[in-house]
Design a protein around this motif. Structure first.
Motif, PDB file in Angstrom:
ATOM      1  N   UNK A   1       0.839  -1.204   0.000  1.00  0.00           N
ATOM      2  CA  UNK A   1       0.000   0.000   0.000  1.00  0.00           C
ATOM      3  C   UNK A   1       0.874   1.256   0.000  1.00  0.00           C
ATOM      4  N   UNK A   2       1.921   1.282   0.841  1.00  0.00           N
ATOM      5  CA  UNK A   2       2.815   2.426   0.897  1.00  0.00           C
ATOM      6  C   UNK A   2       3.588   2.578  -0.409  1.00  0.00           C
ATOM      7  N   UNK A   3       4.038   1.453  -0.976  1.00  0.00           N
ATOM      8  CA  UNK A   3       4.777   1.502  -2.234  1.00  0.00           C
ATOM      9  C   UNK A   3       3.933   2.030  -3.379  1.00  0.00           C
ATOM     10  N   UNK A   4       2.667   1.582  -3.450  1.00  0.00           N
ATOM     11  CA  UNK A   4       1.765   2.077  -4.499  1.00  0.00           C
ATOM     12  C   UNK A   4       1.550   3.577  -4.344  1.00  0.00           C
ATOM     13  N   UNK A   5       1.379   4.025  -3.094  1.00  0.00           N
ATOM     14  CA  UNK A   5       1.169   5.454  -2.867  1.00  0.00           C
ATOM     15  C   UNK A   5       2.352   6.278  -3.355  1.00  0.00           C
ATOM     16  N   UNK A   6       3.568   5.875  -2.982  1.00  0.00           N
ATOM     17  CA  UNK A   6       4.753   6.624  -3.398  1.00  0.00           C
ATOM     18  C   UNK A   6       4.870   6.641  -4.919  1.00  0.00           C
ATOM     19  N   UNK A   7       4.579   5.509  -5.562  1.00  0.00           N
ATOM     20  CA  UNK A   7       4.642   5.438  -7.032  1.00  0.00           C
ATOM     21  C   UNK A   7       3.637   6.387  -7.676  1.00  0.00           C
ATOM     22  N   UNK A   8       2.416   6.410  -7.155  1.00  0.00           N
ATOM     23  CA  UNK A   8       1.380   7.276  -7.721  1.00  0.00           C
ATOM     24  C   UNK A   8       1.706   8.751  -7.523  1.00  0.00           C
ATOM     25  N   UNK A   9       2.330   9.073  -6.380  1.00  0.00           N
ATOM     26  CA  UNK A   9       2.727  10.464  -6.137  1.00  0.00           C
ATOM     27  C   UNK A   9       3.744  10.911  -7.181  1.00  0.00           C
ATOM     28  N   UNK A  10       4.733  10.051  -7.463  1.00  0.00           N
ATOM     29  CA  UNK A  10       5.749  10.417  -8.447  1.00  0.00           C
ATOM     30  C   UNK A  10       5.176  10.478  -9.859  1.00  0.00           C
ATOM     31  N   UNK A  11       4.057   9.799 -10.080  1.00  0.00           N
ATOM     32  CA  UNK A  11       3.406   9.861 -11.385  1.00  0.00           C
ATOM     33  C   UNK A  11       2.524  11.100 -11.523  1.00  0.00           C
ATOM     34  N   UNK A  12       2.349  11.838 -10.422  1.00  0.00           N
ATOM     35  CA  UNK A  12       1.622  13.097 -10.491  1.00  0.00           C
ATOM     36  C   UNK A  12       0.158  13.033 -10.108  1.00  0.00           C
ATOM     37  N   UNK A  13      -0.297  11.942  -9.490  1.00  0.00           N
ATOM     38  CA  UNK A  13      -1.693  11.859  -9.078  1.00  0.00           C
ATOM     39  C   UNK A  13      -1.939  12.816  -7.911  1.00  0.00           C
ATOM     40  N   UNK A  14      -3.156  13.388  -7.795  1.00  0.00           N
ATOM     41  CA  UNK A  14      -3.475  14.273  -6.662  1.00  0.00           C
ATOM     42  C   UNK A  14      -3.302  13.527  -5.345  1.00  0.00           C
ATOM     43  N   UNK A  15      -2.526  14.094  -4.443  1.00  0.00           N
ATOM     44  CA  UNK A  15      -2.105  13.351  -3.256  1.00  0.00           C
ATOM     45  C   UNK A  15      -3.268  13.087  -2.303  1.00  0.00           C
ATOM     46  N   UNK A  16      -4.107  14.098  -2.044  1.00  0.00           N
ATOM     47  CA  UNK A  16      -5.191  13.910  -1.082  1.00  0.00           C
ATOM     48  C   UNK A  16      -6.141  12.798  -1.531  1.00  0.00           C
ATOM     49  N   UNK A  17      -6.519  12.829  -2.799  1.00  0.00           N
ATOM     50  CA  UNK A  17      -7.482  11.839  -3.281  1.00  0.00           C
ATOM     51  C   UNK A  17      -6.828  10.472  -3.477  1.00  0.00           C
ATOM     52  N   UNK A  18      -5.522  10.451  -3.740  1.00  0.00           N
ATOM     53  CA  UNK A  18      -4.797   9.178  -3.792  1.00  0.00           C
ATOM     54  C   UNK A  18      -4.786   8.530  -2.413  1.00  0.00           C
ATOM     55  N   UNK A  19      -4.539   9.324  -1.387  1.00  0.00           N
ATOM     56  CA  UNK A  19      -4.567   8.800  -0.019  1.00  0.00           C
ATOM     57  C   UNK A  19      -5.929   8.232   0.329  1.00  0.00           C
ATOM     58  N   UNK A  20      -6.973   8.983  -0.008  1.00  0.00           N
ATOM     59  CA  UNK A  20      -8.327   8.513   0.327  1.00  0.00           C
ATOM     60  C   UNK A  20      -8.668   7.233  -0.442  1.00  0.00           C
ATOM     61  N   UNK A  21      -8.327   7.200  -1.738  1.00  0.00           N
ATOM     62  CA  UNK A  21      -8.648   6.023  -2.543  1.00  0.00           C
ATOM     63  C   UNK A  21      -7.916   4.787  -2.034  1.00  0.00           C
ATOM     64  N   UNK A  22      -6.617   4.918  -1.737  1.00  0.00           N
ATOM     65  CA  UNK A  22      -5.859   3.776  -1.245  1.00  0.00           C
ATOM     66  C   UNK A  22      -6.322   3.378   0.158  1.00  0.00           C
ATOM     67  N   UNK A  23      -6.622   4.391   0.981  1.00  0.00           N
ATOM     68  CA  UNK A  23      -7.101   4.083   2.330  1.00  0.00           C
ATOM     69  C   UNK A  23      -8.404   3.303   2.303  1.00  0.00           C
ATOM     70  N   UNK A  24      -9.339   3.737   1.468  1.00  0.00           N
ATOM     71  CA  UNK A  24     -10.630   3.044   1.389  1.00  0.00           C
ATOM     72  C   UNK A  24     -10.468   1.687   0.705  1.00  0.00           C
TER      73      UNK A  24
END
Length: 473
Positions: free
Chosen positions: A10-33
């Motif tokens: 989960x943490x690895x996917x988040x870091x990868x998505x951040x570097x790809x430019x996804x919106x951080x707040x909504x990425x956190x919520x989507x991965x959290x849910x």
């Protein structure tokens, strides 16, 4: 996969998505849910929802039963509760008020008067215009806490004046970039409010602890500017005769009275009311917002358009911070539930680090995170990962928070994502190159490291003021 392995995924996917430019707040919520649905999945609970209505002849009722069964998962309760927790957090309610104060002060047309007055007052000091620009940046940044606004406005005002006075391009640019970031460290800082909300540290003690380190950093910056002007006069030539007007003492005092003192009094009133317990941070922020409006009126800069724009920018920035908190709280709750925090704690514990080595490691990680991320994302998302480890190494979270606040100065000054440099380049004259701005900013990164070293060698720089005002913990 085991639950801790899922947490690390989960943490690895988040870091990868951040570097790809996804919106951080909504990425956190989507991965959290998404991962939370797996973590809190209870098959028996879902099937109880399916069986509650029995076999329905009505297709619509059957469909609604399936929907009810799907959403019968505790992650949705957690998400709602975390959202409510953020919206009702008393510490965070100070953020929109401080932001509004900053946006109003930015539009009060006070900075040009302040810079002109300080330039005249310091004309006999080596690097006088640089000194005036840094002090103006520090005072304005403290009042607003908005790095982009300070760097942009000072870039439009002070940079052309320094270039006209034959200042070295890199030297002049570095002063503005470094001075513009001081507002995230010196109280009343919005970043410190966010850290207090994340860590549970008293915001009042945190403000007291950050004040002396902030002033120490300003002092180091001034020593560098004056020292460089003495050792290399060509980077900051003295004013030519008549370039800076001679102003009688009485008139100079009047100029200070109408430019420097109003902003200084506003900051001291807000900060003093917090430190001496006369008002809560939220109440003090309300005073500051009202004071900012009064200043704008007195300087004849208050218009409905500027008021509307300030309210809009305040709402937009506050919404960003609050949704970051919602996403971070949801993400971290699921990450911890799956055992991710324990894995990190066990790994760090197995390294057999001393407290000093842990501090160095943590600050290096935060320094590197400052390249791709903004301070809000680092404080809300990554700093909470370190907080449980502070107990293992017996490190005061107050001390750690001030170290982080100092460290995050560098996130605006170090390439490739030195936002202060990009803010300045966006409005600088064409002859000022981005590489020159980077070169001028890097010595101030060194000053930040010197200040951090002083804090570690002399921790009373952090603890003296809170212990004097509030007593030892």
């Amino acid at each position: 996969m085991t639950d801790p392995q899922v947490a690390l995924l989960m943490l690895g996917i988040f870091i990868s998505l951040v570097f790809l430019g996804f919106p951080i707040a909504f990425t956190l919520m989507a991965l959290g849910i998404g991962f939370g649905y797996y973590a809190y999945f209870d098959a028996s609970r879902m099937w109880r929802a399916f069986n509650r209505l029995g076999e329905e002849a009505d297709g619509w009722t059957s469909a609604s039963t399936w929907v009810e069964g799907f959403f019968n998962n505790r992650i949705f309760d957690l998400f709602i509760n975390q959202t409510y927790t953020v919206m009702s957090n008393e510490v965070l309610t100070a953020i929109p008020l401080f932001l509004f104060m900053g946006y109003i002060v930015e539009r009060a047309n006070i900075v040009d008067r302040l810079f002109t007055t300080l330039n005249i007052a310091s004309k006999n000091i080596p690097g006088s215009m640089g000194v005036a620009a840094l002090v103006t940046c520090a005072l304005f940044a403290t009042a607003t806490g908005i790095v982009g606004a300070v760097v942009t406005l000072m870039g439009l005002l002070a940079l052309p004046a320094m270039l006209k006075s034959r200042y070295d391009h890199a030297f002049a640019s570095g002063i503005i970039c470094a001075g513009g970031t001081l507002g995230i460290l010196i109280p009343p800082s919005i970043m410190l409010i966010v850290y207090a909300a994340s860590s549970g540290v008293s915001i009042v003690r945190l403000y007291a602890a950050a004040l002396l380190p902030g002033l120490t950093l300003v002092g180091l910056y001034l020593v560098y500017i004056i020292g460089r002007a003495i050792l290399q006069p060509h980077v900051a030539p003295r004013p030519a005769p008549g370039e800076v007007p001679d102003v009688p003492g009485g008139k100079l005092f009047l100029m200070l009275l109408t430019s420097f003192f109003p902003l200084a009094v506003l900051i001291l009133a807000v900060l003093g009311s917090i430190l001496f317990g006369l008002a809560t941070p939220t109440e003090a922020a309300s005073i500051g917002a009202l004071g900012g409006m009064v200043l704008a009126v007195l300087y004849r800069a208050m218009t409905f358009e500027r008021l509307r724009e300030s309210v809009y920018l305040t709402v937009r920035t506050t919404a960003m911070v609050c949704w970051l908190f919602v996403g971070s709280y949801t993400f971290s709750a699921v990450f911890s539930y799956l055992g991710g925090e324990q894995v990190i704690a066990d790994f760090v514990g197995s390294l057999d680090l001393t407290p000093f080595q842990f501090l160095i490691l943590a600050q290096i990680i935060i320094f590197l995170l400052g390249w791709p991320l903004e301070w809000s994302e680092i404080i809300i998302i990554f700093v909470p990962i370190f907080l449980p480890l502070l107990r293992i190494f017996d490190i005061d979270p107050l001390f750690f928070g001030v170290l982080v606040a100092l460290n995050l100065q560098t996130s605006f000054l170090t390439p490739p994502m030195a936002m202060s440099a990009y803010y300045l380049k966006g409005i600088a004259p064409a002859q000022v190159r981005l590489t020159q701005i980077f070169a001028g900013s890097l010595p101030y990164v060194g000053m930040v490291f010197v200040c951090m070293a002083l804090m570690y060698l002399f921790p009373q720089i952090v603890f003296a003021l809170p212990e004097f005002v509030y007593g030892a913990r």
